[in-house]
Motif scaffolding. Structure first.
Motif, PDB file in Angstrom:
ATOM      1  N   UNK A  52       0.869  -1.153   0.082  1.00 27.80           N
ATOM      2  CA  UNK A  52      -0.003  -0.076  -0.077  1.00 27.80           C
ATOM      3  C   UNK A  52       0.829   1.304   0.033  1.00 27.80           C
ATOM      4  N   UNK A  53       2.072   1.436   0.711  1.00 29.94           N
ATOM      5  CA  UNK A  53       2.604   2.634   0.800  1.00 29.94           C
ATOM      6  C   UNK A  53       3.175   2.856  -0.818  1.00 29.94           C
ATOM      7  N   UNK A  54       3.629   2.095  -1.456  1.00 29.35           N
ATOM      8  CA  UNK A  54       3.859   2.213  -3.084  1.00 29.35           C
ATOM      9  C   UNK A  54       2.970   2.612  -3.842  1.00 29.35           C
ATOM     10  N   UNK A  55       1.609   2.268  -3.362  1.00 28.56           N
ATOM     11  CA  UNK A  55       0.648   2.608  -4.183  1.00 28.56           C
ATOM     12  C   UNK A  55      -0.026   3.973  -3.920  1.00 28.56           C
ATOM     13  N   UNK A  56       0.191   4.530  -2.560  1.00 33.95           N
ATOM     14  CA  UNK A  56      -0.098   5.838  -2.095  1.00 33.95           C
ATOM     15  C   UNK A  56       0.799   6.906  -2.663  1.00 33.95           C
ATOM     16  N   UNK A  57       1.886   6.821  -3.271  1.00 32.54           N
ATOM     17  CA  UNK A  57       2.853   7.750  -3.653  1.00 32.54           C
ATOM     18  C   UNK A  57       2.761   7.780  -5.368  1.00 32.54           C
ATOM     19  N   UNK A  58       1.681   7.364  -5.816  1.00 38.96           N
ATOM     20  CA  UNK A  58       1.597   7.275  -7.467  1.00 38.96           C
ATOM     21  C   UNK A  58       0.808   8.524  -7.686  1.00 38.96           C
ATOM     22  N   UNK A  59       1.160   9.195  -8.558  1.00 37.67           N
ATOM     23  CA  UNK A  59       0.825  10.600  -8.751  1.00 37.67           C
ATOM     24  C   UNK A  59      -0.896  10.734  -8.627  1.00 37.67           C
ATOM     25  N   UNK A  60      -1.634  10.185  -9.590  1.00 34.67           N
ATOM     26  CA  UNK A  60      -2.986  10.248  -9.851  1.00 34.67           C
ATOM     27  C   UNK A  60      -3.677   9.582  -8.614  1.00 34.67           C
ATOM     28  N   UNK A  61      -3.160   8.541  -8.223  1.00 34.88           N
ATOM     29  CA  UNK A  61      -3.822   7.831  -7.092  1.00 34.88           C
ATOM     30  C   UNK A  61      -3.663   8.519  -5.791  1.00 34.88           C
ATOM     31  N   UNK A  62      -2.424   9.339  -5.559  1.00 34.61           N
ATOM     32  CA  UNK A  62      -2.380   9.935  -4.414  1.00 34.61           C
ATOM     33  C   UNK A  62      -3.449  11.271  -4.389  1.00 34.61           C
ATOM     34  N   UNK A  63      -3.851  11.756  -5.453  1.00 38.85           N
ATOM     35  CA  UNK A  63      -4.592  12.555  -5.599  1.00 38.85           C
ATOM     36  C   UNK A  63      -5.994  12.060  -5.484  1.00 38.85           C
ATOM     37  N   UNK A  64      -6.342  11.016  -5.904  1.00 42.45           N
ATOM     38  CA  UNK A  64      -7.731  10.243  -5.500  1.00 42.45           C
ATOM     39  C   UNK A  64      -7.881   9.912  -4.126  1.00 42.45           C
ATOM     40  N   UNK A  65      -6.762   9.384  -3.540  1.00 37.62           N
ATOM     41  CA  UNK A  65      -6.711   9.046  -2.143  1.00 37.62           C
ATOM     42  C   UNK A  65      -7.046  10.335  -1.397  1.00 37.62           C
ATOM     43  N   UNK A  66      -6.596  11.350  -1.493  1.00 42.59           N
ATOM     44  CA  UNK A  66      -6.731  12.507  -0.637  1.00 42.59           C
ATOM     45  C   UNK A  66      -8.174  12.969  -0.740  1.00 42.59           C
ATOM     46  N   UNK A  67      -8.867  12.884  -2.017  1.00 42.93           N
ATOM     47  CA  UNK A  67     -10.047  13.183  -2.402  1.00 42.93           C
ATOM     48  C   UNK A  67     -11.092  12.358  -1.580  1.00 42.93           C
ATOM     49  N   UNK A  68     -10.706  10.901  -1.557  1.00 46.97           N
ATOM     50  CA  UNK A  68     -11.772  10.069  -1.088  1.00 46.97           C
ATOM     51  C   UNK A  68     -11.866   9.835   0.143  1.00 46.97           C
ATOM     52  N   UNK A  69     -10.754  10.347   0.923  1.00 48.24           N
ATOM     53  CA  UNK A  69     -10.644  10.134   2.231  1.00 48.24           C
ATOM     54  C   UNK A  69     -11.625  10.508   3.221  1.00 48.24           C
ATOM     55  N   UNK A  70     -12.233  11.594   2.863  1.00 45.04           N
ATOM     56  CA  UNK A  70     -13.354  12.244   3.889  1.00 45.04           C
ATOM     57  C   UNK A  70     -14.621  11.877   3.277  1.00 45.04           C
ATOM     58  N   UNK A  71     -14.821  10.730   2.344  1.00 46.01           N
ATOM     59  CA  UNK A  71     -16.055  10.297   1.957  1.00 46.01           C
ATOM     60  C   UNK A  71     -16.530   9.218   2.653  1.00 46.01           C
ATOM     61  N   UNK A  72     -17.940   8.912   3.031  1.00 44.57           N
ATOM     62  CA  UNK A  72     -18.273   7.928   3.577  1.00 44.57           C
ATOM     63  C   UNK A  72     -17.930   6.695   3.238  1.00 44.57           C
ATOM     64  N   UNK A  73     -18.156   5.528   3.913  1.00 47.95           N
ATOM     65  CA  UNK A  73     -17.588   3.921   3.133  1.00 47.95           C
ATOM     66  C   UNK A  73     -18.691   3.635   2.185  1.00 47.95           C
ATOM     67  N   UNK A  74     -19.899   3.969   2.099  1.00 44.56           N
ATOM     68  CA  UNK A  74     -20.833   3.537   1.071  1.00 44.56           C
ATOM     69  C   UNK A  74     -20.953   4.504  -0.172  1.00 44.56           C
ATOM     70  N   UNK A  75     -19.881   5.385  -0.343  1.00 45.32           N
ATOM     71  CA  UNK A  75     -19.960   6.570  -1.352  1.00 45.32           C
ATOM     72  C   UNK A  75     -19.487   5.875  -2.633  1.00 45.32           C
ATOM     73  N   UNK A  76     -20.191   6.421  -3.540  1.00 51.11           N
ATOM     74  CA  UNK A  76     -19.934   5.838  -5.207  1.00 51.11           C
ATOM     75  C   UNK A  76     -19.962   6.907  -5.981  1.00 51.11           C
ATOM     76  N   UNK A  77     -19.115   7.174  -6.745  1.00 47.37           N
ATOM     77  CA  UNK A  77     -19.018   8.115  -7.851  1.00 47.37           C
ATOM     78  C   UNK A  77     -18.307   7.552  -9.069  1.00 47.37           C
ATOM     79  N   UNK A  78     -18.798   8.190 -10.270  1.00 51.40           N
ATOM     80  CA  UNK A  78     -18.088   7.740 -11.631  1.00 51.40           C
ATOM     81  C   UNK A  78     -16.718   8.109 -11.534  1.00 51.40           C
TER      82      UNK A  78
END
Length: 68
Positions: A37-63
């Protein structure tokens, strides 16, 4: 590692996160990173996504938008 590449381990991943993984990384890239997981978290686009999704509820879904 995907089953198509000889993988056997199944790791449960939230559907929105699974889609994001495949939008930002190919199966070959995921196989090289492996189960680290630490290697995944440093991937450029994925890191941005993870910061965005961190505050969403567990049942959150978006395109998930694909690369152009």
């Amino acid at each position: 590692m995907p089953k198509s590449r000889g993988g056997r381990l199944t790791v449960p991943v939230h559907p929105i996160c699974h889609r994001a993984l495949h939008v930002h990384l190919t199966n070959i890239e995921l196989a090289k990173i492996g189960d680290d997981p630490p290697k995944l978290r440093v991937q450029a686009g994925l890191a941005t996504f993870l910061r965005w999704v961190a505050n969403k509820p567990p049942d959150f879904h978006a395109p998930t938008r694909r690369k152009r």
